[in-house]
Design an enzyme around this catalytic site. Structure first.
Site, PDB file in Angstrom:
ATOM      1  CE  LYS A  48      -4.151  -1.565   0.950  1.00 52.07           C
ATOM      2  NZ  LYS A  48      -5.250  -2.011  -0.070  1.00 52.07           N
ATOM      3  CE  LYS A  57     -10.002  -4.873  -2.212  1.00 53.73           C
ATOM      4  NZ  LYS A  57      -9.744  -4.565  -3.320  1.00 53.73           N
TER       5      LYS A  57
END
Length: 349
Positions: free
Chosen positions: A153, A261
């Protein structure tokens, strides 16, 4: 006739999970328990605040209303739930769980080699945002654990420090040894994004997820044309729930990949639509969890194995089962860089 009970639970992260949007210290899930006589199936509804298109103050009330409709009709109201992907995913999971238990008593959602415990699914190691030293330590841990694909990230600390971190990894491991993915969560400004992508491309990065904020289709399409790095869409897909609009968006932006997702992108039904549309256009995809408990992660992993088959070689984003101090036990286990289901269909496990 189906009956549905709902219970709410707050899970607590072992360490704060940082993204460019903020830091998660806990997360709330609603668990739907669908009963048909003595058989009960469970699914997880887990919206993410400030991200999910169905995260709303009256979430519990809306979920209850859909459950009431399900009780009355005996069917999941799929079309009505298109704009409520986390609710749809939870109800899909619970119904599959009930049907499986009624059929064989095993509670296996999809009968695949993974769900039978015969093979694992390769996964990436995830390095959350933090200080430079924290990210370096987390990176070292993932490499020591045997991950050959690591996702970082980025976008919260100084970009030069992030580049230095990536350089240090590449000084030790070639791209043949460790695949690197980065996720900016929309942190780059449009006028600086291409320059940053060019700098990142020096280090054999596999792909970057969502370099700029969602909703800027023109800028994103230009980036996808000009970027030296393959771009994967993630947040861009949220809220695009109409099947024709999905195809339209992919035609305009033309990304290399999409990252799916179920809790964010239309449940299992919506993700299948995304995958089919992307495949028609030569766009790759992979599936990840969205910080669900092990209940949701188990369903996502089994769904992944049903979508991509028994020969998954592309690392998926399913390594989130160890994030919480108070997670729900499920038959999942990480061995090296693979996720295994210690299924009741395989008594050896």
């Amino acid at each position: 006739m189906y009956k549905i009970a709902i219970d709410e639970r707050v899970l607590h992260f072992k360490q704060p999970a940082g993204t460019s949007r903020g830091v998660y210290k806990e997360r709330k899930s609603w668990f739907v328990h669908v009963s048909n006589g003595s058989v009960v199936g469970t699914g997880e509804c887990a919206p993410l605040p400030d991200l999910s298109c169905d995260a709303r103050p009256d979430y519990a009330e809306v979920l209850r209303s859909f459950c009431d409709e399900f009780e009355q009709t005996g069917e999941v109201p799929y079309e009505e739930l298109r704009d409520y992907p986390s609710m749809l995913f939870g109800l899909e999971t619970a119904l599959l769980d009930v049907e499986s238990k009624e059929e064989n008593g095993k509670g296996v959602l999809f009968d695949t080699a993974f769900s039978r415990g015969e093979i694992g699914i390769p996964i990436n190691g995830l390095v959350w945002m933090g200080s430079y030293d924290e990210m370096l330590q987390r990176m070292e841990q993932k490499l020591e654990q045997g991950f050959r694909c690591v996702k970082l990230k980025i976008g919260a600390i100084d970009f030069e420090q992030e580049l230095d971190l990536i350089k240090r990894i590449r000084d030790r491991f070639s791209f043949h040894e460790v695949e690197l993915r980065v996720d900016a969560n929309g942190a780059f400004k449009p006028d600086e994004a291409l320059y940053k992508l060019e700098l990142l491309s020096r280090y054999a990065i596999h792909s970057i997820e969502q370099p700029i904020k969602a909703g800027q289709w023109g800028y994103m399409a230009q980036l996808c044309r000009e970027s030296p790095l393959p771009i994967a869409l993630d947040e861009e897909l949220i809220g695009v729930n109409d099947q024709e609009m999905k195809s339209h968006m992919l035609n305009i932006i033309k990304p290399r990949y999409i990252v799916l997702k179920p809790s964010l992108h239309g449940g299992m039904m919506g993700c299948r639509e995304w995958i089919d549309s992307a495949k028609e256009k030569g766009i790759g995809s992979w599936i990840t969890s969205a910080l669900e408990s092990n209940v949701g992660l188990n369903a996502i992993a089994q769904f992944c194995s049903s979508v991509y088959g028994d020969a998954i070689s592309f690392p998926q984003g399913l390594g989130t089962g160890q994030l919480f101090t108070d997670n729900i036990p499920m038959p999942l286990e990480i061995r090296g860089d693979q996720l295994f289901c210690c299924s009741v269909l395989n008594p050896r496990l």
